[in-house]
Design a protein around this motif. Structure first.
Motif, PDB file in Angstrom:
ATOM      1  N   UNK A 145      25.794  36.215  24.202  1.00 21.27           N
ATOM      2  CA  UNK A 145      24.476  36.605  24.416  1.00 21.27           C
ATOM      3  C   UNK A 145      23.589  35.893  25.379  1.00 21.27           C
ATOM      4  N   UNK A 146      22.904  37.007  26.321  1.00 21.21           N
ATOM      5  CA  UNK A 146      22.149  36.372  27.132  1.00 21.21           C
ATOM      6  C   UNK A 146      20.687  36.903  27.223  1.00 21.21           C
ATOM      7  N   UNK A 147      19.887  36.128  26.832  1.00 21.78           N
ATOM      8  CA  UNK A 147      18.623  36.643  26.395  1.00 21.78           C
ATOM      9  C   UNK A 147      17.434  36.535  27.712  1.00 21.78           C
ATOM     10  N   UNK A 148      16.775  37.630  27.435  1.00 18.74           N
ATOM     11  CA  UNK A 148      15.421  37.541  28.289  1.00 18.74           C
ATOM     12  C   UNK A 148      14.180  37.939  27.265  1.00 18.74           C
ATOM     13  N   UNK A 149      13.227  36.900  27.577  1.00 19.33           N
ATOM     14  CA  UNK A 149      11.945  37.293  26.675  1.00 19.33           C
ATOM     15  C   UNK A 149      10.406  37.192  27.590  1.00 19.33           C
ATOM     16  N   UNK A 150       9.681  37.907  27.056  1.00 22.87           N
ATOM     17  CA  UNK A 150       8.303  37.727  28.054  1.00 22.87           C
ATOM     18  C   UNK A 150       7.181  38.211  27.227  1.00 22.87           C
ATOM     19  N   UNK A 151       6.101  38.008  27.866  1.00 20.99           N
ATOM     20  CA  UNK A 151       4.755  38.421  26.948  1.00 20.99           C
ATOM     21  C   UNK A 151       4.740  39.777  26.890  1.00 20.99           C
ATOM     22  N   UNK A 152       4.602  40.552  25.794  1.00 22.92           N
ATOM     23  CA  UNK A 152       4.636  41.998  25.853  1.00 22.92           C
ATOM     24  C   UNK A 152       3.834  43.005  26.850  1.00 22.92           C
ATOM     25  N   UNK A 179      -2.087  29.352  25.821  1.00 23.38           N
ATOM     26  CA  UNK A 179      -3.391  29.284  26.624  1.00 23.38           C
ATOM     27  C   UNK A 179      -4.530  29.771  25.746  1.00 23.38           C
ATOM     28  N   UNK A 180      -4.600  29.568  24.400  1.00 19.98           N
ATOM     29  CA  UNK A 180      -5.394  30.092  23.486  1.00 19.98           C
ATOM     30  C   UNK A 180      -5.594  31.575  23.480  1.00 19.98           C
ATOM     31  N   UNK A 181      -4.549  32.072  23.621  1.00 20.83           N
ATOM     32  CA  UNK A 181      -4.309  33.682  23.599  1.00 20.83           C
ATOM     33  C   UNK A 181      -3.153  33.863  22.760  1.00 20.83           C
ATOM     34  N   UNK A 182      -3.276  35.165  21.878  1.00 27.97           N
ATOM     35  CA  UNK A 182      -2.234  35.692  21.231  1.00 27.97           C
ATOM     36  C   UNK A 182      -1.138  35.990  22.028  1.00 27.97           C
ATOM     37  N   UNK A 183       0.117  35.992  21.919  1.00 25.70           N
ATOM     38  CA  UNK A 183       1.103  36.542  22.489  1.00 25.70           C
ATOM     39  C   UNK A 183       2.247  37.184  21.700  1.00 25.70           C
ATOM     40  N   UNK A 184       2.221  38.616  21.814  1.00 24.19           N
ATOM     41  CA  UNK A 184       3.398  39.390  21.291  1.00 24.19           C
ATOM     42  C   UNK A 184       4.483  39.267  22.406  1.00 24.19           C
ATOM     43  N   UNK A 185       5.658  38.926  21.898  1.00 19.61           N
ATOM     44  CA  UNK A 185       6.837  38.912  22.652  1.00 19.61           C
ATOM     45  C   UNK A 185       7.709  40.032  22.633  1.00 19.61           C
ATOM     46  N   UNK A 186       8.235  40.480  23.826  1.00 18.59           N
ATOM     47  CA  UNK A 186       9.300  41.306  23.933  1.00 18.59           C
ATOM     48  C   UNK A 186      10.571  40.869  24.190  1.00 18.59           C
ATOM     49  N   UNK A 187      11.589  41.426  23.475  1.00 20.83           N
ATOM     50  CA  UNK A 187      12.842  40.736  23.437  1.00 20.83           C
ATOM     51  C   UNK A 187      14.003  41.730  24.161  1.00 20.83           C
ATOM     52  N   UNK A 188      14.446  40.948  24.979  1.00 23.00           N
ATOM     53  CA  UNK A 188      15.642  41.775  25.736  1.00 23.00           C
ATOM     54  C   UNK A 188      17.133  41.051  25.652  1.00 23.00           C
ATOM     55  N   UNK A 189      18.223  41.385  25.754  1.00 18.31           N
ATOM     56  CA  UNK A 189      19.358  41.081  25.806  1.00 18.31           C
ATOM     57  C   UNK A 189      20.588  41.494  26.466  1.00 18.31           C
ATOM     58  N   UNK A 190      21.492  40.663  27.041  1.00 18.59           N
ATOM     59  CA  UNK A 190      22.925  41.610  27.455  1.00 18.59           C
ATOM     60  C   UNK A 190      23.878  40.753  26.470  1.00 18.59           C
ATOM     61  N   UNK A 191      24.969  41.358  26.264  1.00 19.80           N
ATOM     62  CA  UNK A 191      26.032  40.751  25.352  1.00 19.80           C
ATOM     63  C   UNK A 191      27.313  40.846  26.179  1.00 19.80           C
ATOM     64  N   UNK A 192      28.266  39.897  25.882  1.00 16.82           N
ATOM     65  CA  UNK A 192      29.485  39.675  26.530  1.00 16.82           C
ATOM     66  C   UNK A 192      30.245  40.957  26.742  1.00 16.82           C
ATOM     67  N   UNK A 193      30.327  41.978  25.845  1.00 11.88           N
ATOM     68  CA  UNK A 193      31.173  43.258  26.031  1.00 11.88           C
ATOM     69  C   UNK A 193      30.577  43.960  27.103  1.00 11.88           C
ATOM     70  N   UNK A 194      29.288  43.812  27.566  1.00 16.05           N
ATOM     71  CA  UNK A 194      28.539  44.541  28.630  1.00 16.05           C
ATOM     72  C   UNK A 194      29.018  43.883  29.859  1.00 16.05           C
ATOM     73  N   UNK A 195      29.294  42.423  29.837  1.00 18.59           N
ATOM     74  CA  UNK A 195      29.329  41.945  30.933  1.00 18.59           C
ATOM     75  C   UNK A 195      30.109  42.360  32.111  1.00 18.59           C
ATOM     76  N   UNK A 196      31.528  42.682  32.010  1.00 18.51           N
ATOM     77  CA  UNK A 196      32.298  43.119  33.038  1.00 18.51           C
ATOM     78  C   UNK A 196      31.890  44.311  33.908  1.00 18.51           C
ATOM     79  N   UNK A 197      31.258  45.215  33.175  1.00 18.74           N
ATOM     80  CA  UNK A 197      30.702  46.365  33.777  1.00 18.74           C
ATOM     81  C   UNK A 197      29.381  45.940  34.612  1.00 18.74           C
TER      82      UNK A 197
END
Length: 236
Positions: A145-152, A179-197
């Motif tokens: 599993x390879x993840x990417x997360x960012x401020x929503x 930085x004294x602000x709320x952060x909602x986090x958006x989650x994204x990921x890629x998994x190994x069975x998707x990797x060859x394509x």
């Protein structure tokens, strides 16, 4: 025997190693282990007058080379992440940083993050290949599993994740205070069975034949990865 639903057996998988200092090189860029002595002053100069690039990052902006040097020394002394400097092979310049973090070999999971690409590097094959080199190493090392997360609220980052082939997995509400602000986090990921394509999609897109004489792409990466991506971001 039980009739309860259970997860699929993972019997042919071996726990991967944690990433260590290494150099990853492609056609357009080279990733080098981040070093205060080698990179701090050059990277600080690459980000001059680009304070807005730090809006969604946990540190910065930095207003002196000394400040940036201290930050580099701090993050490179933290064993929980592994930072790289991005060297543009054509411009012959250091233009960005990114890292592995949330490194969990026992779970087969690893994240790419702390991404800060200077304006000279954005929207170019260099920025795409930098992330590709990170994901290539991870999957070839055995991560599942390879993840990417960012401020929503960071729409460009969410767009980039989807273009790069990460599937949208949802929002973690009030995940952090940054930085004294709320952060909602958006989650994204890629998994190994998707990797060859996905790897084939990147091979096609990064090929020099995919760019005309002016450097304009012929095939869009998002169109190629969209054929493989499991779930799309509903906000885009």
């Amino acid at each position: 025997m039980t009739d309860k639903p259970l997860g699929a057996l993972v019997s042919d998988w071996t726990t991967p190693v944690a990433p260590g200092p290494m150099t990853l090189e492609g056609r357009y860029c080279r990733l080098e282990p981040l070093s205060a002595e080698t990179h701090a002053a050059l990277l600080f100069n690459a980000f001059v007058d680009q304070d807005e690039l730090y809006d969604y990052l946990p540190a910065g902006p930095f207003h002196s080379a000394a400040q940036y040097d201290r930050w580099v020394r701090e993050v490179t002394s933290d064993a929980s992440s592994l930072f790289f400097a991005v060297y543009d092979l054509r411009r012959e310049a250091y233009l960005g940083v990114l890292s592995y973090l949330r490194i969990a070999p026992s779970a087969g999971s690893i994240e790419v993050g702390n991404i800060n690409f200077s304006k000279a590097m954005q929207r170019s094959p260099v920025s795409t290949e930098a992330v590709y080199l990170m994901m290539k190493w991870a999957f070839e090392a055995g991560y599942r599993r390879f993840e990417w997360k960012c401020n929503a609220l960071n729409k460009p980052s969410r767009q980039a994740a989807q273009r790069l082939g990460f599937s949208y997995e949802g929002i973690f509400r009030q995940a952090l205070v940054v930085k004294e602000r709320n952060r909602d986090t958006a989650w994204f990921a890629m998994i190994d069975k998707e990797w060859p394509a996905m790897k084939e999609a990147y091979r096609v897109w990064l090929d020099q034949a995919n760019f005309d004489a002016e450097g304009k792409q012929l095939e869009r990466l998002g169109d190629l990865t969209g054929l493989v991506r499991f779930a799309s971001d509903p906000t885009l």
